[in-house]
Design an enzyme around this catalytic site. Structure first.
Site, PDB file in Angstrom:
ATOM      1  N   HIS A 116       1.781   5.894   3.188  1.00 29.47           N
ATOM      2  CA  HIS A 116       2.996   5.084   3.117  1.00 29.47           C
ATOM      3  C   HIS A 116       3.170   4.439   4.478  1.00 29.47           C
ATOM      4  O   HIS A 116       3.302   5.131   5.477  1.00 29.47           O
ATOM      5  CB  HIS A 116       4.217   5.951   2.774  1.00 29.47           C
ATOM      6  N   CYS A 117       3.113   3.142   4.508  1.00 29.78           N
ATOM      7  CA  CYS A 117       3.163   2.440   5.788  1.00 29.78           C
ATOM      8  C   CYS A 117       4.569   1.889   6.019  1.00 29.78           C
ATOM      9  O   CYS A 117       5.010   0.997   5.297  1.00 29.78           O
ATOM     10  CB  CYS A 117       2.153   1.297   5.787  1.00 29.78           C
ATOM     11  N   PRO A 118       5.312   2.391   7.009  1.00 25.69           N
ATOM     12  CA  PRO A 118       6.654   1.857   7.243  1.00 25.69           C
ATOM     13  C   PRO A 118       6.614   0.436   7.782  1.00 25.69           C
ATOM     14  O   PRO A 118       7.580  -0.301   7.623  1.00 25.69           O
ATOM     15  CB  PRO A 118       7.245   2.812   8.283  1.00 25.69           C
ATOM     16  N   GLY A 129       6.580  -1.486   4.816  1.00 26.92           N
ATOM     17  CA  GLY A 129       7.688  -1.090   3.953  1.00 26.92           C
ATOM     18  C   GLY A 129       7.282  -0.736   2.550  1.00 26.92           C
ATOM     19  O   GLY A 129       8.030  -0.940   1.607  1.00 26.92           O
TER      20      GLY A 129
END
Lengths: 464, 143
Positions: free
Chosen positions: A187-189, A192
């Site tokens: 999950h890449c912040p 997003g």
């Protein structure tokens, strides 16, 4: 700590007698709702379901802002000088790269990563029936793993308590988005969103094109300042004449290390047909455990692996965001009961997990003895860390990958790996389940056994 | 379409006795394939041969959709070069095959499964996880 008690689905409660015609008539009077409006995951939808984003998309505006600001400064301050002294192609190349980066970023962020829709109540009940073969009067949660053979390699399929199904191979449940995602990478912040089967190629093209863009801008700014100082001025005077260049230089200098490192890492993953999740967990590492485990998904050829991952057929979105809700299906009721349980669990779990993640990050910031780059070698040292530390094994596991970027002051580095750590930690917590211990047979199995062993000590409740 | 009307009528009149779920077969990896094992609930409803043929045909079509051939590579490279904007105008190969599958299932339902009181649900509606077969009560057939 709240009790995540397993509740068996009572098939008798699922009365599937079809509704009579009068119900259909009543429902037709209401305006039909689209499926995205009742989607149970933690996602946000735009353009009437056409675009999907994670609800936790905090840093995406920052990413876009940084890229736009840096390119804006470049076009405004460096390009006029360079066009005069060098060639007109510099802004042209810069423009093309910028457009490519922007489109890749938007596609990564707003594409469904490969979310698996949750099982319908009938399906879930059917699975329950199949695995509850013990038939004992006192109910205990049945074993929640299924072993299958893929290319002569034993793969364990885990049962997802939220989605109520056995997860397909390479699928993982992202706690931030509360969805099972196929071929889950991380999950890449920064974008997003989760990176999974459907948007991995966009993510890869984003980081590759961003590497080119930052290198290009860095090179051009260096050339600009060099040319300025060659005209008989000192370096300080040159900088004073073009202060924007210094800003760009600083941003690019720090991003280049992290972005190039990330591109290199993902190129390695693509060439060996691995996901970040698998690499960090060391699922197919032959160094650990008594069993030789090889990646069963690899085609044993770098070119084929690359083609398959990046140029393979584009699978469709399985969640049918824009479809209309059928009027006679009890979806609101089912999703309401589904929604009741997961947010309750997820909220407490999120608190628990964010707290421990914060602890990990704090500890990492204070320590200073980790290698520089997020190289492929780094995650493989996690088993040793796991073995050594007895306190909160899942939380200490991701620390090398978090700390490996700690020497870069630049933000992308520091948080590029925590996504791995967070989702990884959640995944490892996912596997913590008292029933899991009953199920998992072989003590030779790698780190999952360690995690299981430590779970009661740390008092972590099973996430699901 | 008289066939479809009878399906809808049946759905409204008949009670659903059971639903059978054909699970995915992961022995060849993450490719979309379904198990061809004949479920016991369908024993007195449909021919084993017929059922296996349907599932095999579905498996072949999904394999065709996910096939790694020159066509998919060209499509992938073209998409990459145009920064993936080409998908806004063009339908992917996978989507074309999915339409074919939907038509095939409709056809199978009309010809083979509906007369026997069964209904196949397109796996795409269940996230490509299962092939759901709804078994209706034999009420309409005994009347």
């Amino acid at each position: 700590m709240k009790n995540c008690e397993y509740q068996q689905i009572d098939p008798r409660a699922l009365s599937v007698t079809p509704l009579s015609a009068q119900n259909l008539g009543e429902k037709k009077a209401q305006s039909p709702r689209r499926k995205w409006e009742v989607f149970p995951g933690k996602n946000r939808f735009f353009c009437d379901g056409r675009l999907i984003l994670s609800r936790q998309s905090g840093i995406l505006p920052l990413t876009m802002g940084l890229i736009v600001v840096t390119c804006g400064l470049f076009f405004a301050f460096d390009c006029p000088f360079l066009v005069k002294h060098l060639t007109i192609f510099i802004p042209v190349i810069g423009g093309v790269l910028f457009v490519f980066v922007a489109i890749s970023l938007l596609r990564t962020s707003f594409t469904d990563p490969g979310i698996l829709p949750r099982a319908t109540p009938d399906e879930a009940a059917d699975i329950e029936r199949q695995i509850d073969t013990s038939g004992s009067s006192t109910y205990r949660p049945p074993p929640r793993t299924k072993e299958i053979l893929i290319n002569q390699q034993v793969v364990k399929l885990k049962y997802c308590f939220t989605c109520k199904m056995f997860r397909p191979p390479r699928t993982s449940h992202c706690s931030l988005c509360d969805n099972c995602v196929e071929r889950f990478d991380h999950h890449c912040p920064w974008v997003g969103n989760c990176v999974g089967k459907r948007n991995y190629r966009f993510f890869y093209s984003f980081i590759i094109s961003l590497s080119f863009l930052t290198s290009f801008i860095f090179g051009c700014v260096i050339t600009h300042i060099t040319l300025l100082s060659q005209e008989g001025k000192s370096l300080v005077q040159a900088i004073e004449e073009s202060p924007a260049s210094v800003v760009e230089l600083v941003i690019c200098f720090f991003s280049i290390w992290s972005i190039l490192g990330l591109s290199g890492f993902h190129t390695y993953l693509v060439a060996s047909n691995l996901t970040t999740n698998e690499d960090i967990k060391g699922s197919w590492s032959s160094k650990r455990g008594a069993e030789e485990s090889e990646n069963p998904y690899t085609y044993n050829s770098i070119i084929t692996n690359c083609c398959v991952t990046l140029c393979g057929p584009m699978p469709p979105s399985l969640i049918d965001r824009r479809g209309f809700l059928p009027p006679d299906e009890p979806i609101p009721a089912a999703s309401a009961s589904d929604i009741e349980l997961p947010p309750f669990r997820a909220k407490n779990d999120a608190n628990m997990c964010t707290q421990s993640t914060k602890d990990v990050l704090e500890r990492v910031v204070h320590s200073s003895d980790f290698p520089v780059l997020c190289s492929p070698g780094t995650p493989k040292t996690t088993p040793q860390v796991l073995n050594v530390s007895s306190h909160a094994a899942p939380t200490s596991e991701p620390s090398p990958s978090v700390g490996c970027t700690q020497q870069q002051a630049r933000q992308p580095a520091a948080t590029a790996c925590p996504p791995f750590s967070r989702s990884n930690k959640r995944d490892s917590l996912h596997s913590i389940n008292p029933a899991f211990r009953l199920a998992s047979p072989s003590p030779t199995l790698s780190h999952t056994t360690l995690i299981l062993g430590d779970a009661p000590d740390t008092g972590f409740n099973p996430l699901h | 379409m008289a066939e479809t009307h009878s399906l809808q009528d049946m759905r409204q009149q008949a009670a659903i006795t059971a639903k059978v779920f054909i699970q995915r077969d992961y022995s060849s990896g993450t490719m979309c394939q379904f198990q061809t094992k004949f479920p016991s609930e369908l024993e007195n409803r449909i021919d084993k041969q017929q059922f296996e043929e349907t599932v095999r045909a579905l498996n072949n079509m999904y394999a065709e959709a996910e096939k790694l051939g020159s066509q998919s590579y060209i499509e992938g490279c073209l998409a990459c070069l145009t920064a993936y904007t080409v998908f806004l105008c063009m339908e992917t190969h996978y989507e074309k095959v999915l339409k074919k599958i939907a038509k095939y299932i409709q056809e199978q339902n009309d010809k083979i499964y509906a007369p026997r009181g069964l209904l196949l649900t397109d796996p795409i509606e269940r996230g490509l996880r299962v092939v759901e077969i709804t078994i209706f009560e034999d009420r309409s057939l005994t009347r």
